[in-house]
Design a protein around this motif. Structure first.
Motif, PDB file in Angstrom:
ATOM      1  N   LEU A  83      44.769  41.284  40.891  1.00  0.00           N
ATOM      2  CA  LEU A  83      44.841  39.871  40.542  1.00  0.00           C
ATOM      3  C   LEU A  83      44.475  38.989  41.735  1.00  0.00           C
ATOM      4  O   LEU A  83      43.714  38.031  41.609  1.00  0.00           O
ATOM      5  CB  LEU A  83      46.241  39.519  40.044  1.00  0.00           C
ATOM      6  N   SER A  84      45.010  39.335  42.890  1.00  0.00           N
ATOM      7  CA  SER A  84      44.716  38.549  44.089  1.00  0.00           C
ATOM      8  C   SER A  84      43.266  38.718  44.526  1.00  0.00           C
ATOM      9  O   SER A  84      42.611  37.755  44.956  1.00  0.00           O
ATOM     10  CB  SER A  84      45.656  38.952  45.223  1.00  0.00           C
ATOM     11  N   VAL A  85      42.757  39.945  44.424  1.00  0.00           N
ATOM     12  CA  VAL A  85      41.370  40.208  44.823  1.00  0.00           C
ATOM     13  C   VAL A  85      40.402  39.456  43.915  1.00  0.00           C
ATOM     14  O   VAL A  85      39.431  38.845  44.395  1.00  0.00           O
ATOM     15  CB  VAL A  85      41.084  41.721  44.798  1.00  0.00           C
ATOM     16  N   LEU A  86      40.651  39.478  42.604  1.00  0.00           N
ATOM     17  CA  LEU A  86      39.788  38.753  41.678  1.00  0.00           C
ATOM     18  C   LEU A  86      39.894  37.250  41.902  1.00  0.00           C
ATOM     19  O   LEU A  86      38.896  36.516  41.790  1.00  0.00           O
ATOM     20  CB  LEU A  86      40.167  39.099  40.237  1.00  0.00           C
ATOM     21  N   GLU A  87      41.090  36.800  42.211  1.00  0.00           N
ATOM     22  CA  GLU A  87      41.284  35.387  42.526  1.00  0.00           C
ATOM     23  C   GLU A  87      40.451  34.993  43.737  1.00  0.00           C
ATOM     24  O   GLU A  87      39.797  33.941  43.760  1.00  0.00           O
ATOM     25  CB  GLU A  87      42.769  35.149  42.785  1.00  0.00           C
ATOM     26  N   TYR A  88      40.482  35.849  44.739  1.00  0.00           N
ATOM     27  CA  TYR A  88      39.684  35.593  45.943  1.00  0.00           C
ATOM     28  C   TYR A  88      38.194  35.620  45.634  1.00  0.00           C
ATOM     29  O   TYR A  88      37.430  34.791  46.143  1.00  0.00           O
ATOM     30  CB  TYR A  88      40.017  36.628  47.017  1.00  0.00           C
ATOM     31  N   LYS A  89      37.773  36.566  44.788  1.00  0.00           N
ATOM     32  CA  LYS A  89      36.347  36.692  44.468  1.00  0.00           C
ATOM     33  C   LYS A  89      35.780  35.375  43.943  1.00  0.00           C
ATOM     34  O   LYS A  89      34.661  34.994  44.288  1.00  0.00           O
ATOM     35  CB  LYS A  89      36.127  37.790  43.432  1.00  0.00           C
ATOM     36  N   ASP A  90      36.547  34.652  43.125  1.00  0.00           N
ATOM     37  CA  ASP A  90      36.050  33.401  42.563  1.00  0.00           C
ATOM     38  C   ASP A  90      35.784  32.341  43.627  1.00  0.00           C
ATOM     39  O   ASP A  90      35.067  31.380  43.381  1.00  0.00           O
ATOM     40  CB  ASP A  90      37.050  32.851  41.543  1.00  0.00           C
ATOM     41  N   PHE A  91      36.372  32.511  44.817  1.00  0.00           N
ATOM     42  CA  PHE A  91      36.165  31.543  45.886  1.00  0.00           C
ATOM     43  C   PHE A  91      35.328  32.131  47.027  1.00  0.00           C
ATOM     44  O   PHE A  91      35.137  31.489  48.050  1.00  0.00           O
ATOM     45  CB  PHE A  91      37.516  31.061  46.440  1.00  0.00           C
ATOM     46  N   SER A  92      34.851  33.359  46.832  1.00  0.00           N
ATOM     47  CA  SER A  92      34.028  33.997  47.858  1.00  0.00           C
ATOM     48  C   SER A  92      32.559  33.725  47.579  1.00  0.00           C
ATOM     49  O   SER A  92      32.199  33.176  46.536  1.00  0.00           O
ATOM     50  CB  SER A  92      34.282  35.506  47.881  1.00  0.00           C
ATOM     51  N   GLN A  93      31.716  34.148  48.493  1.00  0.00           N
ATOM     52  CA  GLN A  93      30.285  33.942  48.309  1.00  0.00           C
ATOM     53  C   GLN A  93      29.737  34.774  47.161  1.00  0.00           C
ATOM     54  O   GLN A  93      28.613  34.554  46.701  1.00  0.00           O
ATOM     55  CB  GLN A  93      29.536  34.282  49.598  1.00  0.00           C
ATOM     56  N   ARG A  94      30.555  35.715  46.656  1.00  0.00           N
ATOM     57  CA  ARG A  94      30.113  36.534  45.521  1.00  0.00           C
ATOM     58  C   ARG A  94      30.577  35.958  44.184  1.00  0.00           C
ATOM     59  O   ARG A  94      30.204  36.465  43.133  1.00  0.00           O
ATOM     60  CB  ARG A  94      30.625  37.962  45.670  1.00  0.00           C
ATOM     61  N   GLY A  95      31.430  34.935  44.228  1.00  0.00           N
ATOM     62  CA  GLY A  95      31.937  34.390  42.974  1.00  0.00           C
ATOM     63  C   GLY A  95      31.855  32.884  42.883  1.00  0.00           C
ATOM     64  O   GLY A  95      32.218  32.301  41.866  1.00  0.00           O
ATOM     65  N   MET A  96      31.415  32.222  43.954  1.00  0.00           N
ATOM     66  CA  MET A  96      31.303  30.772  43.959  1.00  0.00           C
ATOM     67  C   MET A  96      29.898  30.374  44.383  1.00  0.00           C
ATOM     68  O   MET A  96      29.373  30.900  45.356  1.00  0.00           O
ATOM     69  CB  MET A  96      32.338  30.150  44.912  1.00  0.00           C
TER      70      MET A  96
END
Length: 857
Positions: A274-287
């Motif tokens: 959950l935390s990793v996916l949350e981070y992904k949305d704000f990383s260069q791979r998800g934002m």
């Protein structure tokens, strides 16, 4: 007419005699293996696999060396603050405050907190790495191949074929440990998948959930994604076969249990996912660049770096078909590489045998998956398929390094090889079937030998033995060293001569490895054909072929995994060096009260700071090394910091970059320390750097990201007095009288909490030079919650009313708390359920055996 019939009969009889090996009495020891019984055979195979693992990793286990790969060192430097906090407090930091001015620790060091079966190899890892996990790989592969062949010796071959593929030592030397762990658990996932397809039940679903969760907990989601694609292709083939055989209902039942197991697996790994996916949305791979969460992906060119060239696929058969590591005459298209993806001629021959002669849904599924994964590995070199997948296949655009697909290709080839070897060893009742198998082996090994010979003779047609652009690069280097033009005839002549010499060495390297492959093919073919003609027992031939494969793969592995490539155990702790300038900066921190939260460091000690993780080991650093940074910070690097030789002065000031380690002085800095450890380096103080938290006297509303970046770069912009805010935040834009007073004093600073005493005689905006991350950070003014605003594109801002206050920022992400609760509850239910069902099944079998014994009595 009768004469013709008799002639035909004699010809048929003659052909039969040619095909069928002559039946001769066999010695008693030919049946020694079968005489052991299945249970003892499993024990012998298990012992053999354990010994094999220790032999294969002998340089690690029986020398003073230890595995400390480059990526491991980089990771340790980036994660040191998180690890130190965990060891000191017994809690998880969750925020890594030293790297890239601060980022979620989920992408650096975020262990699973709920124990599962993977805890066993994890505990063994401390003193048995990498055999701690390779033993699980060998065991899983053995059981998987046995599940589909019921042949222990073929299963041993399949196990070593995957565990010892050259990619494993290459990964270990590079320090890609999480990838090795994910691959170690991969066979268990496929075994549970195959079992759920064949025997769908609640127990099969629970076992599949356990296997999926363990693989996901390895933390290398790219490998798990590849396995999902593999299973998806396999599932599609099984579905087509089921429909043709009118077994759609049974297939639907299997699918339902697999879906249920998948859902349970996802719940079991809610922490850390959950935390990793949350981070992904704000990383260069998800934002997306500019700050739109959940709408990002990797750029095509970035994602396709390290695409495998078509001709490089020959490295599966001939190890150095494109050269070895980058420093060993590698002439493939990659930027650099540690080594080839080599599985060996024996594995390939048996895999092809399975595809041609064993017509089952399992073989077709694995074969089709292998085909597509080979094409995916080609990346930009097979753009037609990969562009389509990149645009439309979910999550395909989240991963980089296409050649990684070959890790799962090695897995499917090893399974197919086990199936193919079982086919080669099968002794059918019918003479015609036995003859056909023998003849097939002759064709298979004869064809493989012929193929290698053709490649050796026609190598100049398939390979040019020159890296693309190599002549121009070499000429440019020579020209620069001699201060002449690259087109100078002397330069051209010299480069041509040197490249001719290098290409001759490459040709020799290719020929040596081709002969090597040829030798193992000939020996393997002779062994199996000798067994088919009953010159030696089949079990001995299978064992000998397995030993040949081990020798083959170990020989190539030793080029990468050897004592010279290991770090002496006595030096392992000191792999990350510290220098006198680090100690100097520590005294500066001590003078300010010690600990973190006082200033950040920008280090040019190894070139570009944004690619250097070492400073994060000891300092709060503006730079670091990570493939999935926060998008806000990536934008800062690309559009504000914008390094083109000298970084933007405002960019360093903005991020509290108080000290610069460099061989040169940046504008606005002055030397305060000259290094003796590295005389070319000095520490420069940037006196214009903003404090870690400070009040501004005015704000400007700028909503457009590009306009924000341009304003922050502008020399006229002063981050000490002005903050850029978003219109929707309704923050005051009225300038405050310069006579107004305000003060900020640091009270404490840690990854989970930071606090300041603040005092102002007017309502002001406080800017904290801390990276903005909305999922988890909360602010409290005198213990009352207040909002955190995004200011200056990537920093935090808090509106503070006049007066004296305690401002606290705490990092307590709900994803962590909720994920831990969900994972703990689901894991307990799944493991208890599986244990109960296994226990009930064991009791039923025991009861059935007892009743059978009574009936016989």
């Amino acid at each position: 007419m009768a004469k013709k019939k008799r002639s035909t009969a004699r010809a048929t009889s003659k052909r039969a005699k040619v095909r069928e090996p002559k039946a001769t009495p066999t010695p008693a020891w030919f049946g020694a293996w079968d005489g052991l019984g299945l249970a003892k055979q499993h024990i012998v195979c298990a012992v053999f696999l354990v010994v094999t693992s220790f032999v294969f990793f002998a340089p690690v286990h029986f020398s003073d060396g230890t595995l400390v790969g480059g990526d491991t060192t980089r990771w340790r430097a980036m994660a040191e603050s998180v690890i130190d906090y965990r060891e000191t407090t017994g809690e998880e930091a969750l925020w890594a405050h030293r790297a890239f001015s601060g980022m979620p620790a989920y992408a650096l060091s975020y262990p699973t907190l709920i124990p599962q079966l993977d805890e066993i190899p994890r505990q063994l890892r401390a003193f048995l790495w990498p055999t701690s996990h390779i033993l699980f790989l060998l065991g899983g592969m053995y059981l998987l191949v046995f599940y589909v062949t019921r042949n222990p010796l073929a299963s041993v071959f399949g196990a070593v074929a995957f565990a010892m593929t050259t990619y494993m030592p290459v990964l270990l030397i590079a320090g890609h440990n999480s990838k090795v762990i994910a691959l170690s658990f991969a066979p268990w996932l496929l075994l549970a998948f195959a079992h759920a397809l064949r025997k769908p039940s609640l127990l099969a679903s629970l076992l599949f959930a356990i296997a999926c969760a363990i693989n996901l907990r390895a933390g290398h989601y790219q490998i798990t994604y590849y396995l999902v694609v593999l299973c998806g292709i396999w599932w599609l083939v099984e579905g087509v076969v089921a429909a043709r055989q009118k077994q759609a209902l049974a297939f639907g039942k299997s699918t339902a249990w697999l879906v249920a197991g998948s859902v349970l697996a996802l719940l079991m790994i809610a922490q850390p996912t959950l935390s990793v996916l949350e981070y992904k949305d704000f990383s260069q791979r998800g934002m997306a660049s500019g700050g739109v969460a959940g709408e990002g992906s990797l750029a095509w060119d970035y994602a396709m770096a390290w695409s495998h060239a078509g001709y490089e696929l020959w490295t599966l058969l001939i190890a150095n078909a494109a050269g070895g590591a980058s420093g060993e005459f590698y002439w493939g298209p990659k930027i650099f590489t540690e080594g080839p993806h080599y599985v060996g001629g024996l594995v390939l021959v048996f895999a092809v045998l399975a595809l041609v002669k064993v017509r089952t849904a399992t073989v077709w599924g694995l074969g089709l998956a292998t085909f597509f994964m080979l094409l995916f590995a080609l990346g930009e070199n097979f753009e037609t398929l990969n562009r389509l997948a990149f645009n439309y296949l979910p999550l395909f655009d989240a991963w980089r390094v296409p050649e990684t697909w070959l890790s799962t290709v090695a897995l499917t080839l090893a399974i197919l090889a086990g199936i193919g070897l079982n086919y080669a060893a099968t002794w059918a009742k019918e003479a015609s079937a036995r003859t056909e198998t023998t003849k097939t082996l002759q064709y298979a090994f004869g064809g493989a030998v012929a193929l290698v010979l053709v490649l050796m003779v026609g190598k100049s047609v398939v390979f040019d033995f020159e890296k693309e652009g190599e002549f121009a690069q070499f000429a440019q280097q020579v020209a620069q060293n001699n201060n002449v033009a690259p087109t100078d005839p002397r330069v051209v002549q010299f480069v041509e001569q040197e490249l001719d010499r290098i290409q001759d060495e490459r040709v020799e390297t290719f020929n040596t490895d081709a002969l090597r492959t040829l030798l193992f093919l000939i020996l393997g073919g002779l062994l199996l054909l000798g067994a088919r003609y009953q010159k030696l027992p089949m079990w001995l031939a299978l064992f000998a072929v397995t030993v040949l494969a081990i020798i083959d793969l170990t020989g190539v592995a030793r080029r990468h995994l050897n004592e010279d490539r290991l770090t002496p155990a006595s030096d392992a702790e000191g792999t990350i060096q510290t220098f006198d300038y680090d100690r100097f900066l520590e005294t500066r921190r001590a003078a300010l009260g010690g600990g973190d939260g006082h200033f950040r460091v920008l280090s040019f000690e190894r070139g570009e700071p944004m690619q250097n993780p070492r400073p994060s080991y000891v300092h709060e650093s503006l730079g670091g090394y990570h493939a999935a940074k926060l998008r806000y910070y990536q934008d800062y690097i690309e559009h504000i910091y914008d390094w083109t030789g000298i970084p933007n002065e405002n960019a360093i000031d903005l991020m509290n970059g108080r000290y610069v380690i460099a061989p040169f002085a940046l504008p606005g800095t002055q030397e305060v320390f000259r290094s003796q450890d590295n005389p070319q380096l000095a520490v420069y103080e940037n006196i214009d750097a903003v404090d870690r938290a400070y009040f501004v006297s005015q704000t400007e509303v700028v909503d457009d990201p590009e306009a924000t970046w341009a304003r922050l770069r502008d020399a006229s912009f002063d981050p000490r007095t002005t903050a850029l805010v978003l219109s929707g935040d309704n923050l005051s834009t009225t300038p405050i009288d310069s006579a107004s007073t305000a003060e900020v004093t640091l009270q404490s600073h840690g990854p989970r909490e930071m606090a300041w005493t603040v005092s102002t005689d007017a309502d002001r905006l406080l800017v904290a030079s801390e990276v903005y991350y909305p999922e988890g950070w909360a602010a409290f003014l005198n213990d009352e919650p207040v909002p955190i605003h995004r200011v200056n594109y990537l920093l935090r801002g808090v509106a503070v009313p006049a007066g004296e206050h305690i401002l606290t920022m705490r990092f307590d992400p709900r994803s962590h708390t909720l994920g831990t609760a969900i994972a703990g509850t689901t894991t307990a239910l799944v493991y208890i359920g599986a244990a109960v069902l296994l226990g009930l099944g064991w009791r039923r079998r025991q009861s059935g055996d007892a009743q059978g014994t009574e009936g016989e009595a």
